[in-house]
Design a protein around this motif. Structure first.
Motif, PDB file in Angstrom:
ATOM      1  N   LEU A 112       0.818  -1.211   0.000  1.00 44.44           N
ATOM      2  CA  LEU A 112       0.000   0.000   0.000  1.00 44.44           C
ATOM      3  C   LEU A 112       0.854   1.264   0.000  1.00 44.44           C
ATOM      4  CD1 LEU A 112      -2.774  -1.071   2.516  1.00 44.44           C
ATOM      5  CD2 LEU A 112      -3.008  -0.785   0.064  1.00 44.44           C
ATOM      6  N   LYS A 113       2.038   1.213   0.608  1.00 46.30           N
ATOM      7  CA  LYS A 113       2.881   2.409   0.646  1.00 46.30           C
ATOM      8  C   LYS A 113       3.286   2.833  -0.755  1.00 46.30           C
ATOM      9  CE  LYS A 113       4.797   1.709   5.277  1.00 46.30           C
ATOM     10  NZ  LYS A 113       6.023   1.508   6.075  1.00 46.30           N
ATOM     11  N   THR A 114       3.677   1.863  -1.563  1.00 49.77           N
ATOM     12  CA  THR A 114       4.057   2.174  -2.937  1.00 49.77           C
ATOM     13  C   THR A 114       2.869   2.743  -3.700  1.00 49.77           C
ATOM     14  OG1 THR A 114       5.702   0.416  -2.939  1.00 49.77           O
ATOM     15  CG2 THR A 114       4.974   1.223  -5.083  1.00 49.77           C
ATOM     16  N   THR A 115       1.709   2.146  -3.501  1.00 46.17           N
ATOM     17  CA  THR A 115       0.512   2.618  -4.185  1.00 46.17           C
ATOM     18  C   THR A 115       0.193   4.054  -3.802  1.00 46.17           C
ATOM     19  OG1 THR A 115      -0.352   0.374  -4.110  1.00 46.17           O
ATOM     20  CG2 THR A 115      -1.921   2.107  -4.625  1.00 46.17           C
ATOM     21  N   GLN A 116       0.310   4.364  -2.532  1.00 45.56           N
ATOM     22  CA  GLN A 116       0.013   5.719  -2.088  1.00 45.56           C
ATOM     23  C   GLN A 116       1.013   6.719  -2.656  1.00 45.56           C
ATOM     24  OE1 GLN A 116      -2.554   6.729  -0.794  1.00 45.56           O
ATOM     25  NE2 GLN A 116      -3.534   5.069   0.287  1.00 45.56           N
ATOM     26  N   ILE A 117       2.269   6.303  -2.789  1.00 44.29           N
ATOM     27  CA  ILE A 117       3.270   7.184  -3.403  1.00 44.29           C
ATOM     28  C   ILE A 117       2.870   7.490  -4.838  1.00 44.29           C
ATOM     29  CG2 ILE A 117       5.663   7.271  -4.230  1.00 44.29           C
ATOM     30  CD1 ILE A 117       6.416   5.663  -1.693  1.00 44.29           C
ATOM     31  N   TYR A 118       2.399   6.464  -5.553  1.00 40.19           N
ATOM     32  CA  TYR A 118       1.926   6.680  -6.919  1.00 40.19           C
ATOM     33  C   TYR A 118       0.778   7.687  -6.937  1.00 40.19           C
ATOM     34  CZ  TYR A 118       4.483   2.569  -8.622  1.00 40.19           C
ATOM     35  OH  TYR A 118       5.454   1.674  -8.970  1.00 40.19           O
ATOM     36  N   LEU A 119      -0.184   7.510  -6.036  1.00 41.33           N
ATOM     37  CA  LEU A 119      -1.354   8.395  -6.023  1.00 41.33           C
ATOM     38  C   LEU A 119      -0.954   9.827  -5.728  1.00 41.33           C
ATOM     39  CD1 LEU A 119      -4.035   6.261  -4.170  1.00 41.33           C
ATOM     40  CD2 LEU A 119      -4.059   6.946  -6.546  1.00 41.33           C
ATOM     41  N   ASP A 120      -0.005  10.002  -4.805  1.00 45.59           N
ATOM     42  CA  ASP A 120       0.412  11.346  -4.426  1.00 45.59           C
ATOM     43  C   ASP A 120       1.029  12.117  -5.585  1.00 45.59           C
ATOM     44  OD1 ASP A 120      -0.457  10.893  -1.906  1.00 45.59           O
ATOM     45  OD2 ASP A 120       1.514  10.452  -1.061  1.00 45.59           O
ATOM     46  N   SER A 121       1.508  11.400  -6.611  1.00 47.44           N
ATOM     47  CA  SER A 121       2.208  12.070  -7.710  1.00 47.44           C
ATOM     48  C   SER A 121       1.266  12.590  -8.789  1.00 47.44           C
ATOM     49  CB  SER A 121       3.221  11.100  -8.344  1.00 47.44           C
ATOM     50  OG  SER A 121       2.535  10.042  -8.989  1.00 47.44           O
ATOM     51  N   PHE A 122      -0.030  12.300  -8.657  1.00 45.90           N
ATOM     52  CA  PHE A 122      -0.983  12.740  -9.673  1.00 45.90           C
ATOM     53  C   PHE A 122      -1.762  13.958  -9.197  1.00 45.90           C
ATOM     54  CE2 PHE A 122      -0.292   8.330 -10.783  1.00 45.90           C
ATOM     55  CZ  PHE A 122      -0.107   8.407 -12.143  1.00 45.90           C
ATOM     56  N   GLU A 123      -1.975  14.912 -10.100  1.00 48.12           N
ATOM     57  CA  GLU A 123      -2.784  16.075  -9.785  1.00 48.12           C
ATOM     58  C   GLU A 123      -4.258  15.680  -9.764  1.00 48.12           C
ATOM     59  OE1 GLU A 123      -1.632  18.953  -8.957  1.00 48.12           O
ATOM     60  OE2 GLU A 123       0.463  18.486  -9.328  1.00 48.12           O
ATOM     61  N   ASN A 124      -5.062  16.458  -9.027  1.00 48.38           N
ATOM     62  CA  ASN A 124      -6.499  16.194  -8.969  1.00 48.38           C
ATOM     63  C   ASN A 124      -7.129  16.220 -10.352  1.00 48.38           C
ATOM     64  OD1 ASN A 124      -6.725  15.840  -6.209  1.00 48.38           O
ATOM     65  ND2 ASN A 124      -6.961  18.020  -5.813  1.00 48.38           N
ATOM     66  N   SER A 125      -6.641  17.105 -11.212  1.00 55.60           N
ATOM     67  CA  SER A 125      -7.243  17.245 -12.542  1.00 55.60           C
ATOM     68  C   SER A 125      -7.118  15.963 -13.344  1.00 55.60           C
ATOM     69  CB  SER A 125      -6.573  18.406 -13.300  1.00 55.60           C
ATOM     70  OG  SER A 125      -5.180  18.171 -13.425  1.00 55.60           O
ATOM     71  N   GLN A 126      -5.997  15.245 -13.162  1.00 60.56           N
ATOM     72  CA  GLN A 126      -5.813  13.983 -13.871  1.00 60.56           C
ATOM     73  C   GLN A 126      -6.810  12.932 -13.383  1.00 60.56           C
ATOM     74  OE1 GLN A 126      -1.364  14.079 -13.043  1.00 60.56           O
ATOM     75  NE2 GLN A 126      -1.409  12.973 -14.975  1.00 60.56           N
ATOM     76  N   ILE A 127      -6.999  12.889 -12.077  1.00 59.95           N
ATOM     77  CA  ILE A 127      -7.937  11.926 -11.518  1.00 59.95           C
ATOM     78  C   ILE A 127      -9.364  12.292 -11.921  1.00 59.95           C
ATOM     79  CG2 ILE A 127      -8.832  10.932  -9.375  1.00 59.95           C
ATOM     80  CD1 ILE A 127      -6.117  11.417  -8.113  1.00 59.95           C
ATOM     81  N   ASP A 128      -9.686  13.600 -11.882  1.00 54.34           N
ATOM     82  CA  ASP A 128     -11.030  14.042 -12.265  1.00 54.34           C
ATOM     83  C   ASP A 128     -11.338  13.673 -13.710  1.00 54.34           C
ATOM     84  OD1 ASP A 128     -11.076  15.116  -9.760  1.00 54.34           O
ATOM     85  OD2 ASP A 128     -10.802  17.195 -10.408  1.00 54.34           O
ATOM     86  N   GLU A 129     -10.356  13.854 -14.579  1.00 52.62           N
ATOM     87  CA  GLU A 129     -10.542  13.533 -15.999  1.00 52.62           C
ATOM     88  C   GLU A 129     -10.733  12.029 -16.166  1.00 52.62           C
ATOM     89  OE1 GLU A 129     -11.155  14.361 -19.937  1.00 52.62           O
ATOM     90  OE2 GLU A 129     -10.871  15.804 -18.308  1.00 52.62           O
ATOM     91  N   ALA A 130      -9.945  11.272 -15.429  1.00 55.44           N
ATOM     92  CA  ALA A 130     -10.024   9.816 -15.522  1.00 55.44           C
ATOM     93  C   ALA A 130     -11.381   9.314 -15.073  1.00 55.44           C
ATOM     94  CB  ALA A 130      -8.930   9.174 -14.682  1.00 55.44           C
ATOM     95  N   MET A 131     -11.949   9.939 -14.039  1.00 52.38           N
ATOM     96  CA  MET A 131     -13.192   9.453 -13.461  1.00 52.38           C
ATOM     97  C   MET A 131     -14.411   9.728 -14.353  1.00 52.38           C
ATOM     98  SD  MET A 131     -12.637  10.157  -9.402  1.00 52.38           S
ATOM     99  CE  MET A 131     -14.291   9.555  -9.012  1.00 52.38           C
ATOM    100  N   LYS A 132     -14.238  10.503 -15.415  1.00 50.30           N
ATOM    101  CA  LYS A 132     -15.327  10.706 -16.369  1.00 50.30           C
ATOM    102  C   LYS A 132     -15.658   9.419 -17.088  1.00 50.30           C
ATOM    103  CE  LYS A 132     -14.388  15.624 -17.198  1.00 50.30           C
ATOM    104  NZ  LYS A 132     -13.961  16.630 -18.196  1.00 50.30           N
ATOM    105  N   ASN A 133     -14.743   8.444 -17.018  1.00 55.34           N
ATOM    106  CA  ASN A 133     -14.975   7.159 -17.680  1.00 55.34           C
ATOM    107  C   ASN A 133     -15.858   6.212 -16.869  1.00 55.34           C
ATOM    108  OD1 ASN A 133     -13.114   7.268 -20.128  1.00 55.34           O
ATOM    109  ND2 ASN A 133     -11.673   7.790 -18.488  1.00 55.34           N
ATOM    110  N   LEU A 134     -16.244   6.632 -15.657  1.00 57.57           N
ATOM    111  CA  LEU A 134     -16.979   5.710 -14.790  1.00 57.57           C
ATOM    112  C   LEU A 134     -18.388   5.415 -15.286  1.00 57.57           C
ATOM    113  CD1 LEU A 134     -15.815   6.919 -11.277  1.00 57.57           C
ATOM    114  CD2 LEU A 134     -15.296   4.729 -12.365  1.00 57.57           C
ATOM    115  N   LEU A 135     -19.043   6.388 -15.909  1.00 57.85           N
ATOM    116  CA  LEU A 135     -20.415   6.167 -16.369  1.00 57.85           C
ATOM    117  C   LEU A 135     -20.536   6.533 -17.847  1.00 57.85           C
ATOM    118  CD1 LEU A 135     -22.501   7.597 -13.387  1.00 57.85           C
ATOM    119  CD2 LEU A 135     -22.063   5.191 -13.953  1.00 57.85           C
TER     120      LEU A 135
END
Length: 405
Positions: A382-405
Motif C-alpha cells: 500500500l505504501k508504494t501505491t500511495q506514493i503513486y497516487l500522491d504524484s498525480f494532480e487532482n485534474s488527472q484523476i477528475d478527468e479519468a473518473m469521467k470514464n466511470l459512467l
C-alpha cells in the motif's frame, strides 16, 4: 580469523584531567577497534604489564567485575557467530553486544501490538492480530521467544490450521500477520535477524487465485436503473441504502465501507470528498460525480454530522463499537446486494467489495494509467501505491473518473 578481545587502559589518549580511559580492545584481520567503557583511571592505578588494576586502585573490585563482564559479553557473541557459521566485522560485533536483544515472549509482544493498534484506533488491523493471537494460543503455548518460531514451527502451525478446516487464503492471512509480527520484533530488537524463518518458509505458496470480483460498466447501469421495489414487497429502505452504498463506493474511487461510514460534512469541500484512509492514514481526494451527489443529498440530515446514517457517536462512542457497527452494516448491505445482483442476473455475488474492484477494472479497461487505480486493487504494498497516487494532480484523476459512467 580469530578475534582477540581484551579490556585495557588506553594511555595513548589521556583526558584533560590526566586520567586514561578503560576500553574494550578488539582485534580481527589486522584491524583494531577501541570502545570506551565510561570508566577512567589515573595511570599510576593501572598495571600495564599484568593489564589489570593495581591493588591501590580505588574501586578495584568493581572495575575488575566490569572487565570480567565485558570480556564475557564479547566472547559469548563471538561464540554465537561461530555457532551459526556467520562471518562478522568488528562493527557488527560491537553493535550486537552494545545494543542487545530485548527478551520478550511472543505472547507479550502480540498483546502490545494489539493494545497499540487499539489506541491508534486501527481496530480492523487489531482484529487480525487478535485472530492470530487466539489461533496461536490454541496451537501451542505462547510463553516462547521469537527464536523458537523456526521453519519447523511454521510447518507444524500450517498443518494445525489445515486440520481445523482452514483454506489457503485463511492460512495465508495468519502467516502474513505472523511474518509482520516477526519483522516488527526484529526492528525493535526483540529477536535477531539471524533467526528469521520466513526466508525458508514461503508464504506466497498459500495464495489462491482471486475469483472475479468486478462487473462491467453495463452492469453498473443496470444497478442504477433498478427499482428495488421490484425485488421485495417489504419496506425498501435497506435495499435502497445498500444499493446507494455500493454505487457511492464505485463512483468514489472505490472508497471502502469504513471510510464511507466515517465521512462527515466537513469532508466535502467544493464538491470534492477529501478524507484520510482509515487503513493507511493517507489523504485521498476525488470529485463527486453527479449521481454520487444525488446519493449524498438523499441522506442529508441537518442534525447529523456524518453523511450516511451508519455511525452515531452517542450510540457508538468507542472505536471498537464503531468497528462492529460498520461490520454489521456491511453484512446487511451484502445480503441485500446479493438480492440486487440476482435480480439483474449477475454471474457473481454482488458485495461492497465488488464496487471497489469494478471501479478499478472499468478504469483500467478505459485505458487509465494503472498507477492511479492500483490502490483499490487490494495490493499488499500500500505504501508504494500511495506514493503513486500522491504524484498525480487532482485534474488527472477528475478527468479519468469521467470514464466511470
Amino acid at each position: 580469523m580469530k578475534t582477540i578481545i581484551t579490556v585495557t587502559c588506553d594511555a595513548r589518549r589521556p583526558l584533560a584531567d590526566g586520567t586514561i580511559p578503560l576500553v574494550v580492545k578488539l582485534t580481527k584481520n589486522n584491524k583494531r577497534k577501541y570502545l570506551r567503557t565510561g570508566i577512567t583511571l589515573k595511570p599510576n592505578h593501572w598495571d600495564f604489564v599484568k593489564n589489570k588494576p593495581k591493588p591501590n586502585c580505588p574501586n578495584r573490585e568493581y572495575i575488575e567485575a566490569i572487565i570480567t563482564e565485558k570480556l564475557k559479553e564479547y566472547q559469548q557473541q563471538v561464540l554465537e557467530f561461530q555457532s551459526i557459521a556467520r562471518d562478522y566485522s568488528l562493527t557488527t560485533l560491537v553493535e550486537k553486544v552494545e545494543n542487545p536483544i530485548k527478551r520478550i515472549t511472543v505472547e507479550d509482544y502480540l498483546k502490545t501490538i494489539i493494545s497499540n493498534l487499539i489506541n491508534e484506533k486501527k481496530i480492523g488491523n487489531a482484529e487480525h492480530y487478535k485472530a492470530l493471537f487466539n489461533s496461536l494460543l490454541q496451537f501451542s503455548k505462547l510463553n516462547i521467544i521469537f527464536s523458537d518460531i523456526d521453519v519447523a514451527y511454521l510447518n507444524r502451525y500450517e498443518t494445525y490450521l489445515r486440520s481445523r478446516g482452514n483454506k489457503d487464503n485463511t492460512i495465508s492471512i495468519k502467516m502474513r500477520t505472523l511474518r509482520a509480527t516477526y519483522n516488527k520484533a526484529i526492528k525493535e530488537k526483540a529477536v535477531k535477524k539471524d533467526y528469521y524463518p520466513f526466508d525458508d518458509y514461503n508464504v506466497s505458496k498459500l495464495k489462491e487465485s482471486t475469483p472475479k470480483r468486478s462487473i462491467t460498466k453495463e452492469d453498473i447501469q443496470k444497478i442504477i436503473s433498478l427499482d428495488v421495489k421490484t425485488i421485495s414487497k417489504r419496506p425498501q429502505s435497506l435495499l435502497q441504502f445498500s444499493k446507494d452504498l455500493f454505487l457511492f463506493s464505485y463512483l468514489g474511487c472505490g472508497i471502502n465501507m469504513i471510510d464511507i461510514a466515517y465521512l462527515k460534512k466537513s469532508n466535502i469541500v467544493s464538491n470534492r470528498v477529501v478524507y484520510k484512509r482509515h487503513k493507511t492514514g493517507k489523504q485521498i481526494s476525488f470529485l463527486l460525480q453527479p449521481y454520487a451527489l444525488e446519493i449524498i443529498q438523499r441522506y442529508q440530515d441537518p442534525d447529523r454530522d456524518y453523511i450516511f446514517p451508519i455511525l452515531d457517536d452517542s450510540i457508538h462512542p468507542t472505536p471498537e463499537q464503531q468497528f462492529r457497527r460498520v461490520k454489521k452494516i456491511t453484512f446487511v448491505a451484502n445480503k441485500n446486494l446479493k438480492k440486487i445482483g440476482e435480480s439483474i442476473n449477475l454471474s457473481i455475488p454482488l458485495t461492497t467489495y465488488v464496487a471497489r474492484h469494478s471501479y478499478a477494472t472499468v478504469l483500467k479497461r478505459s485505458g487509465v494509467n494503472i498507477a492511479i487505480i492500483s490502490e483499490t486493487l487490494g495490493h499488499s504494498d500500500l505504501k508504494t501505491t500511495q506514493i503513486y497516487l500522491d504524484s498525480f494532480e487532482n485534474s488527472q484523476i477528475d478527468e479519468a473518473m469521467k470514464n466511470l459512467l
